[in-house]
Design an enzyme around this catalytic site. Structure first.
Site, PDB file in Angstrom:
ATOM      1  N   ASN A 121      34.837  31.819  61.384  1.00 25.15           N
ATOM      2  CA  ASN A 121      33.827  31.396  62.361  1.00 25.15           C
ATOM      3  C   ASN A 121      33.548  32.588  63.276  1.00 25.15           C
ATOM      4  O   ASN A 121      34.367  32.909  64.135  1.00 25.15           O
ATOM      5  CB  ASN A 121      34.373  30.193  63.157  1.00 25.15           C
ATOM      6  CG  ASN A 121      33.455  29.807  64.293  1.00 25.15           C
ATOM      7  OD1 ASN A 121      32.312  30.268  64.388  1.00 25.15           O
ATOM      8  ND2 ASN A 121      33.944  28.944  65.181  1.00 25.15           N
ATOM      9  N   LYS A 143      31.404  32.874  65.564  1.00 30.30           N
ATOM     10  CA  LYS A 143      30.920  32.502  66.902  1.00 30.30           C
ATOM     11  C   LYS A 143      29.708  33.383  67.238  1.00 30.30           C
ATOM     12  O   LYS A 143      28.939  33.720  66.337  1.00 30.30           O
ATOM     13  CB  LYS A 143      32.060  32.605  67.916  1.00 30.30           C
ATOM     14  CG  LYS A 143      33.312  31.836  67.426  1.00 30.30           C
ATOM     15  CD  LYS A 143      34.398  31.690  68.450  1.00 30.30           C
ATOM     16  CE  LYS A 143      35.545  30.868  67.843  1.00 30.30           C
ATOM     17  NZ  LYS A 143      36.628  30.592  68.762  1.00 30.30           N
ATOM     18  N   HIS A 164      32.774  21.776  66.998  1.00 26.04           N
ATOM     19  CA  HIS A 164      33.717  22.783  67.497  1.00 26.04           C
ATOM     20  C   HIS A 164      33.937  22.565  68.989  1.00 26.04           C
ATOM     21  O   HIS A 164      33.018  22.183  69.710  1.00 26.04           O
ATOM     22  CB  HIS A 164      33.164  24.191  67.237  1.00 26.04           C
ATOM     23  CG  HIS A 164      34.206  25.248  67.470  1.00 26.04           C
ATOM     24  ND1 HIS A 164      34.531  25.685  68.736  1.00 26.04           N
ATOM     25  CD2 HIS A 164      35.001  25.938  66.615  1.00 26.04           C
ATOM     26  CE1 HIS A 164      35.498  26.597  68.624  1.00 26.04           C
ATOM     27  NE2 HIS A 164      35.795  26.766  67.352  1.00 26.04           N
ATOM     28  N   GLU A 223      34.118  24.496  71.371  1.00 31.91           N
ATOM     29  CA  GLU A 223      33.202  25.254  72.243  1.00 31.91           C
ATOM     30  C   GLU A 223      31.833  24.582  72.329  1.00 31.91           C
ATOM     31  O   GLU A 223      31.185  24.616  73.367  1.00 31.91           O
ATOM     32  CB  GLU A 223      33.095  26.702  71.735  1.00 31.91           C
ATOM     33  CG  GLU A 223      34.373  27.493  72.032  1.00 31.91           C
ATOM     34  CD  GLU A 223      34.707  28.567  71.016  1.00 31.91           C
ATOM     35  OE1 GLU A 223      33.810  28.965  70.243  1.00 31.91           O
ATOM     36  OE2 GLU A 223      35.869  29.013  70.992  1.00 31.91           O
ATOM     37  N   GLU A 270      42.079  22.112  65.110  1.00 33.97           N
ATOM     38  CA  GLU A 270      42.099  23.293  65.982  1.00 33.97           C
ATOM     39  C   GLU A 270      42.523  22.880  67.389  1.00 33.97           C
ATOM     40  O   GLU A 270      41.673  22.475  68.202  1.00 33.97           O
ATOM     41  CB  GLU A 270      40.695  23.900  66.095  1.00 33.97           C
ATOM     42  CG  GLU A 270      40.122  24.455  64.831  1.00 33.97           C
ATOM     43  CD  GLU A 270      39.084  25.537  65.119  1.00 33.97           C
ATOM     44  OE1 GLU A 270      39.245  26.642  64.601  1.00 33.97           O
ATOM     45  OE2 GLU A 270      38.124  25.280  65.871  1.00 33.97           O
ATOM     46  N   GLY A 315      41.799  31.271  70.501  1.00 34.63           N
ATOM     47  CA  GLY A 315      41.589  32.529  71.219  1.00 34.63           C
ATOM     48  C   GLY A 315      42.680  32.881  72.212  1.00 34.63           C
ATOM     49  O   GLY A 315      42.501  33.780  73.033  1.00 34.63           O
ATOM     50  N   SER A 357      44.134  30.958  66.704  1.00 34.55           N
ATOM     51  CA  SER A 357      44.953  32.178  66.720  1.00 34.55           C
ATOM     52  C   SER A 357      45.613  32.479  65.376  1.00 34.55           C
ATOM     53  O   SER A 357      46.730  33.002  65.315  1.00 34.55           O
ATOM     54  CB  SER A 357      46.006  32.120  67.835  1.00 34.55           C
ATOM     55  OG  SER A 357      45.372  32.073  69.103  1.00 34.55           O
TER      56      SER A 357
HETATM   57  P1  13P Z   1      40.629  32.103  67.119  1.00 38.13           P
HETATM   58  O1  13P Z   1      41.047  32.338  65.692  1.00 38.13           O
HETATM   59  O2  13P Z   1      40.013  33.298  67.760  1.00 38.13           O
HETATM   60  O3  13P Z   1      41.758  31.505  67.919  1.00 38.13           O
HETATM   61  O4  13P Z   1      39.463  31.005  67.080  1.00 38.13           O
HETATM   62  C1  13P Z   1      39.663  29.838  66.398  1.00 38.13           C
HETATM   63  C2  13P Z   1      38.395  29.114  66.299  1.00 38.13           C
HETATM   64  O5  13P Z   1      37.854  28.618  67.274  1.00 38.13           O
HETATM   65  C3  13P Z   1      37.762  29.016  64.979  1.00 38.13           C
HETATM   66  O6  13P Z   1      36.743  28.078  64.981  1.00 38.13           O
END
Ligand code: 13P
Length: 307
Positions: free
Chosen positions: A55, A57, A147, A149, A219, A225, A265
């Site tokens: 992803n 983003k 997601h 976010e 997740e 992150g 992560s």
């Molecule tokens: P990270 O791998 O940066 O923690 O992000 C995970 C994520 O949100 C994937 O959709």
């Protein structure tokens, strides 16, 4: 010992493993339950081809995206990557999808791709939105739905997420439905119920056929992150709880066929342990999917775990 079963013991393990368990017990006589679980896990995992999904983003413009995909394809070729044992998908920004499509088609790459969000409507006066059909017509296989976010920065509630899942399925693609608890729910010890409830609320009105095309990404929000990764055991516990609930709602066949990814992560340092868990069928990766060497390594570790 309670850890021991004999060739004639009744088998309470899941259906898909039964055939394997019978043949194991026939051929090898007495085996420990742990040995059987491990073997059955591999067997089940091999039916569900693992998926490593990146992803991106809001990173990479279309030139950077194209360059990355080209590099990834070359690096995977160099390590003799076998796409039959591990599927790879990238989720670029909308603005890069067409460029990625052209590259994938012209070089005949086996890398799949998809979008990070979708409109719940098919067309009309919805400024800035992109429909499922528009995404599907760009050769996309997947769309990330719900997601954390998106849930945080956009007004995406459960009803909206249900409609996104339906829109993606109706356009012939697979939704990657994201769920997972925040630190708060984990502190209260209700993380499993929370994640299972999120999947249940969004999927309960789907038909069995629709549900079988789902992909779920567990997740935990606190892991995204942050550099803090769920332990393999807690990723497994969540994946198993989600799978069991899907099996209860839609039948064993759906429970066993839906791929459940872990996200949060993920890196080349923790991928091998995580993918070793029987119900973890791959990853949804943020940060580490922006580094081509790191992503190649994670793909390799995932593939090696299944061959
Ligand atoms: P990270 O791998 O940066 O923690 O992000 C995970 C994520 O949100 C994937 O959709």
């Amino acid at each position: 010992s309670s850890d021991l079963i004999t060739g004639g013991a009744p088998l309470s393990t899941k259906k898909v493993g039964e055939h394997l368990l019978f043949s194991l017990t026939r051929n090898h006589g007495v085996r420990t339950l742990n040995e059987i679980r491990t073997e059955a896990g591999k067997h089940m995992a091999s039916q569900r081809i693992p998926l490593v999904a990146g992803n991106w983003k809001m990173n990479f413009d279309h030139l950077e995206a194209t360059y990355f995909v080209q590099q990834l394809a070359w690096k995977l070729r160099d390590i003799h990557f076998d796409y039959r044992h591990c599927e790879i998908a990238l989720m670029p920004s909308f603005t890069s999808l067409r460029s990625v499509q052209v590259l994938v088609e012209s070089d005949n790459l086996k890398i799949h791709y998809g979008a990070q969000a979708v409109s719940v409507t098919s067309q009309g006066a919805f400024t800035g939105d992109v429909s499922a059909d528009m995404i599907a017509h760009l050769g996309c296989s997947y769309v990330i739905v719900g997601h954390s976010e998106r849930r945080k920065y956009h007004p995406e509630d459960d009803a909206n997420i249900v409609d996104q899942v339906r829109a993606v399925l109706a356009a012939g693609m697979q939704p990657i439905l994201c769920v997972g608890e925040s630190y708060e729910e984990r502190r209260k010890g209700i993380e499993l119920d929370f994640a299972v409830g999120q999947v249940h609320d969004v999927t309960r009105d789907l038909s069995d056929e629709e549900a079988s095309r789902l992909i779920v990404a567990y997740e935990p929000i606190w892991a995204i992150g942050s550099g803090m990764v769920a332990t393999p055991q807690s990723a497994q516990d969540a994946a198993k709880a989600i799978r069991d609930d899907l099996a209860e709602t839609f039948g064993t066949h759906v429970g066993e066929s839906v791929r459940i990814l872990y996200g949060g992560s993920v890196s080349s340092k923790n991928a091998e342990e995580l993918i070793g868990e029987p119900d973890v069928d791959g990853f949804l990766i943020g940060g580490a999917a922006l580094n081509v060497d790191e992503l190649t390594r994670i793909c390799q570790l995932t593939m090696n775990a299944t061959v």
